[in-house]
Design a protein around this motif. Sequence first.
Motif, PDB file in Angstrom:
ATOM      1  N   UNK A 132      52.848  32.929  16.724  1.00 54.62           N
ATOM      2  CA  UNK A 132      54.196  32.843  17.276  1.00 54.62           C
ATOM      3  C   UNK A 132      54.795  34.240  17.379  1.00 54.62           C
ATOM      4  N   UNK A 133      55.735  34.415  18.288  1.00 53.34           N
ATOM      5  CA  UNK A 133      56.425  35.695  18.451  1.00 53.34           C
ATOM      6  C   UNK A 133      57.564  35.515  19.432  1.00 53.34           C
ATOM      7  N   UNK A 134      58.514  36.457  19.442  1.00 52.84           N
ATOM      8  CA  UNK A 134      59.715  36.266  20.270  1.00 52.84           C
ATOM      9  C   UNK A 134      59.467  36.357  21.773  1.00 52.84           C
ATOM     10  N   UNK A 135      58.474  37.133  22.186  1.00 55.63           N
ATOM     11  CA  UNK A 135      58.135  37.234  23.614  1.00 55.63           C
ATOM     12  C   UNK A 135      56.621  37.162  23.740  1.00 55.63           C
ATOM     13  N   UNK A 136      56.156  36.882  24.946  1.00 58.64           N
ATOM     14  CA  UNK A 136      54.710  36.860  25.167  1.00 58.64           C
ATOM     15  C   UNK A 136      54.171  38.285  25.002  1.00 58.64           C
ATOM     16  N   UNK A 137      53.243  38.448  24.083  1.00 56.67           N
ATOM     17  CA  UNK A 137      52.618  39.744  23.835  1.00 56.67           C
ATOM     18  C   UNK A 137      51.104  39.539  23.819  1.00 56.67           C
ATOM     19  N   UNK A 138      50.427  40.332  24.622  1.00 63.64           N
ATOM     20  CA  UNK A 138      48.981  40.192  24.742  1.00 63.64           C
ATOM     21  C   UNK A 138      48.333  41.483  24.271  1.00 63.64           C
ATOM     22  N   UNK A 139      47.404  41.383  23.342  1.00 63.18           N
ATOM     23  CA  UNK A 139      46.622  42.568  23.000  1.00 63.18           C
ATOM     24  C   UNK A 139      45.176  42.277  23.335  1.00 63.18           C
ATOM     25  N   UNK A 140      44.565  43.194  24.032  1.00 67.48           N
ATOM     26  CA  UNK A 140      43.175  43.012  24.456  1.00 67.48           C
ATOM     27  C   UNK A 140      42.366  44.178  23.919  1.00 67.48           C
ATOM     28  N   UNK A 141      41.228  43.865  23.351  1.00 66.65           N
ATOM     29  CA  UNK A 141      40.305  44.905  22.914  1.00 66.65           C
ATOM     30  C   UNK A 141      38.960  44.640  23.554  1.00 66.65           C
ATOM     31  N   UNK A 142      38.451  45.623  24.266  1.00 67.03           N
ATOM     32  CA  UNK A 142      37.148  45.489  24.916  1.00 67.03           C
ATOM     33  C   UNK A 142      36.171  46.446  24.260  1.00 67.03           C
ATOM     34  N   UNK A 143      34.951  45.974  24.036  1.00 71.47           N
ATOM     35  CA  UNK A 143      33.864  46.818  23.550  1.00 71.47           C
ATOM     36  C   UNK A 143      32.849  46.962  24.678  1.00 71.47           C
ATOM     37  N   UNK A 144      32.480  48.187  24.936  1.00 68.34           N
ATOM     38  CA  UNK A 144      31.446  48.458  25.928  1.00 68.34           C
ATOM     39  C   UNK A 144      30.240  49.080  25.261  1.00 68.34           C
ATOM     40  N   UNK A 145      29.220  49.326  26.055  1.00 70.12           N
ATOM     41  CA  UNK A 145      28.004  49.944  25.526  1.00 70.12           C
ATOM     42  C   UNK A 145      27.610  51.115  26.414  1.00 70.12           C
ATOM     43  N   UNK A 146      27.086  52.165  25.793  1.00 70.21           N
ATOM     44  CA  UNK A 146      26.695  53.339  26.577  1.00 70.21           C
ATOM     45  C   UNK A 146      25.365  53.092  27.280  1.00 70.21           C
ATOM     46  N   UNK A 147      24.495  52.286  26.693  1.00 70.99           N
ATOM     47  CA  UNK A 147      23.235  51.876  27.332  1.00 70.99           C
ATOM     48  C   UNK A 147      22.528  53.029  28.039  1.00 70.99           C
ATOM     49  N   UNK A 148      22.308  54.086  27.309  1.00 74.72           N
ATOM     50  CA  UNK A 148      21.458  55.154  27.834  1.00 74.72           C
ATOM     51  C   UNK A 148      22.171  56.262  28.596  1.00 74.72           C
ATOM     52  N   UNK A 149      23.480  56.137  28.773  1.00 71.60           N
ATOM     53  CA  UNK A 149      24.213  57.199  29.485  1.00 71.60           C
ATOM     54  C   UNK A 149      25.286  57.762  28.553  1.00 71.60           C
ATOM     55  N   UNK A 150      25.331  59.079  28.419  1.00 73.71           N
ATOM     56  CA  UNK A 150      26.332  59.693  27.534  1.00 73.71           C
ATOM     57  C   UNK A 150      27.731  59.367  28.045  1.00 73.71           C
ATOM     58  N   UNK A 151      28.661  59.070  27.128  1.00 74.72           N
ATOM     59  CA  UNK A 151      30.029  58.773  27.545  1.00 74.72           C
ATOM     60  C   UNK A 151      30.638  59.953  28.301  1.00 74.72           C
TER      61      UNK A 151
END
Lengths: 319, 319
Positions: A132-151
């Motif tokens: 619950x919270x006073x307003x709609x709040x969305x937090x998104x966390x994405x994990x990616x992978x380097x899969x052989x290429x330097x960031x």
Amino acid sequence: MAKNGPTIAEIGEFPLIRSLVRDLPSDPAVSLGPGDDGAVFLVDGSAVISTDVLVEGVHFRRSWSGAQDIGRKSVAVNVADIEAMGAAPVAMVIGFSAPADLPVSWAREFMTGLREEAARARVAIVGGDTTAGPVVTVSVTVIGQTAGIAPVRRDGAAPADIVAIKGRLGWAAAGLVVLGRGFRSPRVVVEAQRCPEVAYGAGRQAALAGAHAMIDVSDGLVADLGHIAEASGVAIDIDQARLDIPDPLRTVGMATGLDPITWVLGGGEDHALAATFAVGEVPDDWQVIGRVLDSTEQTEPTVLVDGRPWEHAGGWTHF
Amino acid sequence: MAKNGPTIAEIGEFPLIRSLVRDLPSDPAVSLGPGDDGAVFLVDGSAVISTDVLVEGVHFRRSWSGAQDIGRKSVAVNVADIEAMGAAPVAMVIGFSAPADLPVSWAREFMTGLREEAARARVAIVGGDTTAGPVVTVSVTVIGQTAGIAPVRRDGAAPADIVAIKGRLGWAAAGLVVLGRGFRSPRVVVEAQRCPEVAYGAGRQAALAGAHAMIDVSDGLVADLGHIAEASGVAIDIDQARLDIPDPLRTVGMATGLDPITWVLGGGEDHALAATFAVGEVPDDWQVIGRVLDSTEQTEPTVLVDGRPWEHAGGWTHF
């Protein structure tokens, strides 16, 4: 029960979550999806992580955007960060706070938007938290992978690099102006404000092409190139003649008496990618917009437009 | 400028973030920390992810808890989920929304709490997002690694397993009762409400000992064992005689006329771990509290207390 159907308080937390995560598509990298204390998945190479918080009244308005658009936008803005590292998205989790009187139908449409955009971005939704919270709040966390290429970091831009972008600039800012004046057209800019069109895969493409530095344009082109300039210790010059002013932006400019170039140079929220490349290494479908000055020219980290400081510089800041 | 010093709006978003992430400890697993579009780190084995959202007025009150406690709690409640999978925490990101008039000093103390607890839990803070919002809202996402041990899920409890816990039960619930009546003592239960004492490493220990199923007790012992019972298709019987009522809980019980056993069986927020083990495999310092019934007894998934349904069952639910 309101005309919008039952509220999330009426249905209750656990049934709500069950209904939201039902029939999530399976993904070979994910060995355990939602429903336990944690989800389990494989990462190829190093993990790349980014998190974004979207708050009602700050990042979106429920009166301006539908639930589905807000869901899509939540995924898009965060995956754009993973793209900007040259990584491939793998898995994401969503935190969701909302007032008790939010209609369940709103939550379901929001989830539909999340799923649609996640499918488009090729990322698996593996978990979340609902409170619950006073307003709609969305937090998104994405994990990616380097899969052989330097960031690809912000600090790798080199003197004489070519600066190029992939994606749109100024559309969401023009849409905000339109919505702020109570209009709903041109529809294309309003839609751009509601949800960006991220060029999924373009970050990976840039990394493969050997990009030296890259950033997600979320605060505005000049502001975000400023982060590259500062991190890399270089000066960047944007060639304004290379920046198209798309027709819908011209239309909004004429209707409002505002100059569309301020949206192109200063507007965030379209989540284009901006990168620097060695001469000759810019991928074909990226748009060259300027260059990094060489060491015989300007050396203070800065971003110029046609060789001069841009008067509207600053970009978006919270608070 | 208020008596509490400058607000986060006065200092601005980017200087605030810079001041919060300054001098974060380095970690050999982390190759790129905060400051870019994403952070980069190594995961040994599969990745385990969990996210939690803590909202002012729902999960904490600024009048009841200091910023440092709220920071510590934000880390603790989320790492507890990674522990409950038998994984080792590696990296975390934090989403932080706050009103523009929040004192910078509050944000700094909050960050001190995050850092303290992250150090205790041996997890690296690698990034975050800071935005404006109507109330302080914290979202934490922790990534752990399996590092050679299969994750311990909720669905692995077997008939005749021993049920054991590690950590405290009922302390935070007793603290909530005390605070709700305007008192500040017994201090130990008030402190337990402000920040749980998570038994870091105990989840890993249980996994190594061969735990069949495990859960973080965040909603209450009966409610959370109910999740194991349901996922595993077993009935669990808690032996009430094996549950200590610690002195501070007795004290609060006597002062309020409430029965402390309701906090021990029903109170969440202490984040003990509960697990089931084959007979003879319970680690020495875990506390046996019951057993999974065998197939000649009850077969419907349920949690009993001394062989009977518990009248206060339900646990915490939002909305």
